[in-house]
Design an enzyme around this catalytic site. Structure first.
Site, PDB file in Angstrom:
ATOM      1  N   ASP A 389       2.612  38.616 101.643  1.00  0.00           N
ATOM      2  CA  ASP A 389       3.497  37.791 102.472  1.00  0.00           C
ATOM      3  C   ASP A 389       4.807  38.496 102.828  1.00  0.00           C
ATOM      4  O   ASP A 389       5.300  38.348 103.944  1.00  0.00           O
ATOM      5  CB  ASP A 389       3.858  36.488 101.741  1.00  0.00           C
ATOM      6  CG  ASP A 389       2.664  35.582 101.559  1.00  0.00           C
ATOM      7  OD1 ASP A 389       1.629  35.843 102.190  1.00  0.00           O
ATOM      8  OD2 ASP A 389       2.766  34.627 100.763  1.00  0.00           O
TER       9      ASP A 389
HETATM   10  P1  NAP Z   1       1.617  37.474  97.799  1.00  0.00           P
HETATM   11  O1  NAP Z   1       1.907  37.267  99.222  1.00  0.00           O
HETATM   12  O2  NAP Z   1       1.302  36.282  96.979  1.00  0.00           O
HETATM   13  O3  NAP Z   1       0.441  38.528  97.718  1.00  0.00           O
HETATM   14  C1  NAP Z   1       0.026  39.089  96.524  1.00  0.00           C
HETATM   15  C2  NAP Z   1      -1.242  39.854  96.780  1.00  0.00           C
HETATM   16  O4  NAP Z   1      -1.537  40.544  95.588  1.00  0.00           O
HETATM   17  C3  NAP Z   1      -2.434  38.965  97.104  1.00  0.00           C
HETATM   18  O5  NAP Z   1      -2.731  39.021  98.467  1.00  0.00           O
HETATM   19  C4  NAP Z   1      -3.549  39.490  96.194  1.00  0.00           C
HETATM   20  O6  NAP Z   1      -4.680  39.868  96.999  1.00  0.00           O
HETATM   21  C5  NAP Z   1      -2.934  40.735  95.563  1.00  0.00           C
HETATM   22  N1  NAP Z   1      -3.328  40.915  94.165  1.00  0.00           N
HETATM   23  C6  NAP Z   1      -3.448  39.995  93.197  1.00  0.00           C
HETATM   24  N2  NAP Z   1      -3.859  40.564  92.061  1.00  0.00           N
HETATM   25  C7  NAP Z   1      -3.990  41.883  92.304  1.00  0.00           C
HETATM   26  C8  NAP Z   1      -4.390  42.997  91.533  1.00  0.00           C
HETATM   27  N3  NAP Z   1      -4.731  42.868  90.249  1.00  0.00           N
HETATM   28  N4  NAP Z   1      -4.417  44.219  92.121  1.00  0.00           N
HETATM   29  C9  NAP Z   1      -4.095  44.349  93.414  1.00  0.00           C
HETATM   30  N5  NAP Z   1      -3.711  43.341  94.201  1.00  0.00           N
HETATM   31  C10 NAP Z   1      -3.662  42.112  93.653  1.00  0.00           C
HETATM   32  O7  NAP Z   1       2.824  38.216  97.027  1.00  0.00           O
HETATM   33  P2  NAP Z   1       4.183  38.832  97.562  1.00  0.00           P
HETATM   34  O8  NAP Z   1       3.955  39.676  98.775  1.00  0.00           O
HETATM   35  O9  NAP Z   1       4.837  39.430  96.361  1.00  0.00           O
HETATM   36  O10 NAP Z   1       5.000  37.579  98.050  1.00  0.00           O
HETATM   37  C11 NAP Z   1       5.479  36.593  97.158  1.00  0.00           C
HETATM   38  C12 NAP Z   1       5.179  35.211  97.706  1.00  0.00           C
HETATM   39  O11 NAP Z   1       5.539  34.240  96.694  1.00  0.00           O
HETATM   40  C13 NAP Z   1       5.986  34.906  98.943  1.00  0.00           C
HETATM   41  O12 NAP Z   1       5.264  34.094  99.829  1.00  0.00           O
HETATM   42  C14 NAP Z   1       7.167  34.132  98.370  1.00  0.00           C
HETATM   43  O13 NAP Z   1       7.775  33.272  99.320  1.00  0.00           O
HETATM   44  C15 NAP Z   1       6.493  33.348  97.253  1.00  0.00           C
HETATM   45  N6  NAP Z   1       7.467  32.910  96.239  1.00  0.00           N
HETATM   46  C16 NAP Z   1       8.172  33.834  95.539  1.00  0.00           C
HETATM   47  C17 NAP Z   1       9.137  33.419  94.627  1.00  0.00           C
HETATM   48  C18 NAP Z   1       9.991  34.412  93.866  1.00  0.00           C
HETATM   49  O14 NAP Z   1      11.003  34.000  93.314  1.00  0.00           O
HETATM   50  N7  NAP Z   1       9.619  35.673  93.821  1.00  0.00           N
HETATM   51  C19 NAP Z   1       9.370  32.063  94.430  1.00  0.00           C
HETATM   52  C20 NAP Z   1       8.589  31.153  95.143  1.00  0.00           C
HETATM   53  C21 NAP Z   1       7.659  31.596  96.043  1.00  0.00           C
HETATM   54  P3  NAP Z   1      -6.141  39.968  96.340  1.00  0.00           P
HETATM   55  O15 NAP Z   1      -6.411  38.648  95.718  1.00  0.00           O
HETATM   56  O16 NAP Z   1      -7.018  40.291  97.484  1.00  0.00           O
HETATM   57  O17 NAP Z   1      -6.079  41.076  95.346  1.00  0.00           O
END
Ligand code: NAP
Length: 464
Positions: A389
């Protein structure tokens, strides 16, 4: 004399709590902040034990409670992995909320025949906030630990049900000020607040839980502050207020970094997986380019600048140590390597900083979003490790996207993008990422740790 000493102990404790918050705001001083917080809490406990004037049996009960708390807390801290910190925090908040609610109920039970109206009202507020924090935090824990579905549970009239239940709780609290002796009002506060905690959390997606936990943290802090007024304990008022405001500020910062409002987090039901996501085909019929680890290694040879973009998947895979090794082998061939840190990458604020600090990646290699974004245009390769994301250009262009308006890392500006993830599944926002289908993007499907370890091994073999 004793009272003055206790008041000075409380003052020192309050000052240390404030310093702890200040120091924890910076990665470099965070450890000191942790120690300051621990010292503050120890002083608070010592002061309370001295000031309480408990009987021997009273001290016995306290010692038993400390033993139970230690028996639960220490294994929790030791066993739970870094990726489980959000749910661990949720569980701690649940206990905090329960403690506040129980103290409030006990005070009411003991004194309700002769309670002043204001005190009865404050007690009601404390129990309301404590009880909703308890069930809300337990729900957050269940969703994050996947004991219950992390998907938002949506049903017609859900906002009406939540707001209706909250209104009942508020009215019953207000009625305690009218008739402090009316016990059914307190019973209604407890029941409706417990139910409200569940209803509030049901429609919220698993990955929004960290923001919700920060909001619940604010509620728990307010409950503690209310408890301070009831028990006439100034330190509890101060510590509760600090807890409440820091939780609120954290929630605001997270919402700002995602460009979302509080109401969107609480009532937007974000996190439902879009029907067309994860198919591996773009709306225009394009498919992705798949590379092996060896192919990817060839792309990284003779590069000048490589930007590594860590995300939630890096933490899941525990790939931070392998990542540091990869940076080292690239640097050994003369490549500049930097890590691009998005403020909400992962599942809690500072998640990537914490995970990479665990592997001793030097702070000067961690670049914040604003400073790293202009450098993507010069990067030969951007390696996206388990992030999704935080790189999705739909945040800039697609008004219908749940990500619209969220500042993102400009990964699409790099000359080549290597995406490392296990499948074509979407990230938290539940939508496809058009970056996967660019001509200059290659996908290396697999667990982040395995892929990165494979890359390091391939480089080392190539060097022989
Ligand atoms: P993301 O959009 O959730 O994407 C994470 C990706 O990691 C997934 O597409 C998944 O794809 C992959 N993944 C999972 N396990 C894996 C593994 N073992 N090896 C390789 N890939 C793996 O994460 P992000 O880009 O870090 O974004 C964070 C999201 O969380 C944002 O939408 C944000 O708004 C939200 N959020 C964050 C917080 C905060 O404080 N950080 C708080 C609330 C919401 P596969 O399943 O295909 O592997």
């Amino acid at each position: 004399m004793l009272d003055t000493t206790v008041q000075y102990t409380y003052l020192a404790s309050a000052a240390l709590f404030i310093l702890a918050l200040k120091w924890m705001g910076q990665v470099k001083s965070a450890r000191r902040g942790n120690w300051a917080g621990t010292a503050a809490m120890s002083l608070a406990i010592i002061g309370t034990l001295v000031a309480g004037g408990f009987t021997l049996a009273g001290y016995g009960y306290i010692a038993a409670a400390v033993a139970v708390g230690t028996a639960i807390g220490v294994p929790m801290a030791l066993i739970m992995p870094m990726t489980a910190v959000p749910q661990r925090t949720a569980l701690s908040h649940a206990f905090g909320g329960l403690a506040a609610a129980l103290v409030g109920i006990a005070e009411y039970y003991e004194h309700h025949h002769h309670l002043p109206r204001v005190t009865a009202f404050v007690l009601g507020a404390e129990v309301l906030l404590g009880a909703l924090t308890f069930t809300g935090s337990l729900m957050a824990f269940g969703k994050l630990q996947e004991l219950i579905s992390g998907q938002p549970v949506v049903y017609p009239g859900r906002n009406f049900a939540s707001i209706g239940t909250l209104s009942v709780a508020l009215l019953a609290t207000a009625y305690l000020a009218v008739d402090p002796q009316f016990v059914p009002a307190m019973v209604t506060v407890v029941a409706s607040a417990l139910l409200f905690g569940v209803l509030l959390l049901l429609p919220i997606g698993g990955a929004d839980m960290p923001t919700v936990i920060a909001i619940l943290n604010a509620y728990a802090g307010l409950a503690a502050s209310a408890m301070g007024f009831v028990l006439n304990n100034k330190l509890l008022i101060i510590a509760g207020a600090l807890d409440g405001t820091s939780g609120l500020i954290l929630a605001i910062m997270m919402c700002k970094a995602m460009n979302r409002s509080f109401s969107n987090v609480l009532f937007g039901a974000v996190g439902q997986i879009a029907a067309d996501a994860g198919q591996g085909v773009s709306p225009t019929g394009k498919t992705v380019i798949s590379y092996t680890v060896e192919d990817a290694r060839a792309l990284l040879e003779n590069t000048r600048l490589v930007i590594i973009v860590p995300g939630y998947g890096l933490a899941v895979a525990q790939a931070q140590h392998a990542c540091k090794e990869l940076a080292a082998v690239l640097q050994a061939q003369g490549t500049e390597v930097i890590f691009a840190i998005h403020p909400v990458a992962g599942r809690m604020p500072g998640h990537m900083n914490v995970v990479l600090a665990e592997a001793d990646v030097p702070y000067d290699q961690l670049w914040e979003m604003e400073t790293v974004n202009p450098r993507f245009a010069e990067a030969d390769v951007a390696i996206v490790l388990g992030a999704n994301d935080v790189t999705n250009p739909a945040a800039r262009t697609n008004k219908a996207s749940p990500l619209y308006g969220m500042p993102i890392l400009d990964v699409d500006k790099a000359k080549t993008v290597i995406f490392v993830k296990r499948s074509m599944k979407p990230g938290f926002a539940g939508i496809d990422n058009e970056l996967f289908y660019l001509d200059r993007t290659v996908m290396v499907l697999g667990d982040a740790k395995k892929v990165v370890t494979g890359l390091v091994a391939a480089f080392k073999e190539g060097a022989h």
